[in-house]
Design a protein around this motif. Structure first.
Motif, PDB file in Angstrom:
ATOM      1  N   ASP A   1       0.830  -1.212   0.000  1.00  0.00           N
ATOM      2  CA  ASP A   1       0.000   0.000   0.000  1.00  0.00           C
ATOM      3  C   ASP A   1       0.860   1.256   0.000  1.00  0.00           C
ATOM      4  O   ASP A   1       0.459   2.298  -0.524  1.00  0.00           O
ATOM      5  N   MET A   2       2.040   1.164   0.583  1.00  0.00           N
ATOM      6  CA  MET A   2       2.965   2.291   0.585  1.00  0.00           C
ATOM      7  C   MET A   2       3.888   2.267  -0.621  1.00  0.00           C
ATOM      8  O   MET A   2       4.726   3.141  -0.782  1.00  0.00           O
TER       9      MET A   2
ATOM     10  N   SER B   1       9.631   3.580  -3.766  1.00  0.00           N
ATOM     11  CA  SER B   1       8.190   3.746  -3.866  1.00  0.00           C
ATOM     12  C   SER B   1       7.807   4.539  -5.112  1.00  0.00           C
ATOM     13  O   SER B   1       6.858   4.200  -5.818  1.00  0.00           O
TER      14      SER B   1
END
Length: 97
Positions: free
Chosen positions: A55-56, A83
């Motif tokens: 999710d990150m 990310s």
């Protein structure tokens, strides 16, 4: 007092005043403290499961690599870059579909 009355001390002896040394030392200590806090915070990411990390935009091995990097490298910057790379790849592939 006029500005011409103030002289700039440009001694070339290389000796720093006590205030300059103290300021430099405090800067170094603050930098080390921030680095240790950052590594501690990133260490807590190991407690998350794979779905929460995803999710990150991170994978477990990226967190592990960031924590095992050199002390002088910023692990937060490494995780941010990982990310962003994952998000860019996702959106690049989404446009191609």
């Amino acid at each position: 007092m006029r500005t011409t009355d103030h002289a700039l001390d440009l001694t070339l002896t290389g000796k720093l005043s006590a205030t300059s040394r103290q300021t430099g030392l405090m800067g170094v200590l603050m930098s080390v403290w921030r680095q240790l806090r950052s590594r501690n915070s990133i260490g807590r990411l190991r407690d998350l499961d794979d779905h929460q990390l995803l999710d990150m935009g991170l994978c477990r091995h990226e967190v592990r690599e960031a924590l095992t990097s050199s002390f002088f490298e910023d692990p937060g910057r490494q995780l941010t870059q990982a990310s962003r790379n994952r998000a860019n790849t996702f959106y690049r592939n989404a446009r191609l579909d």
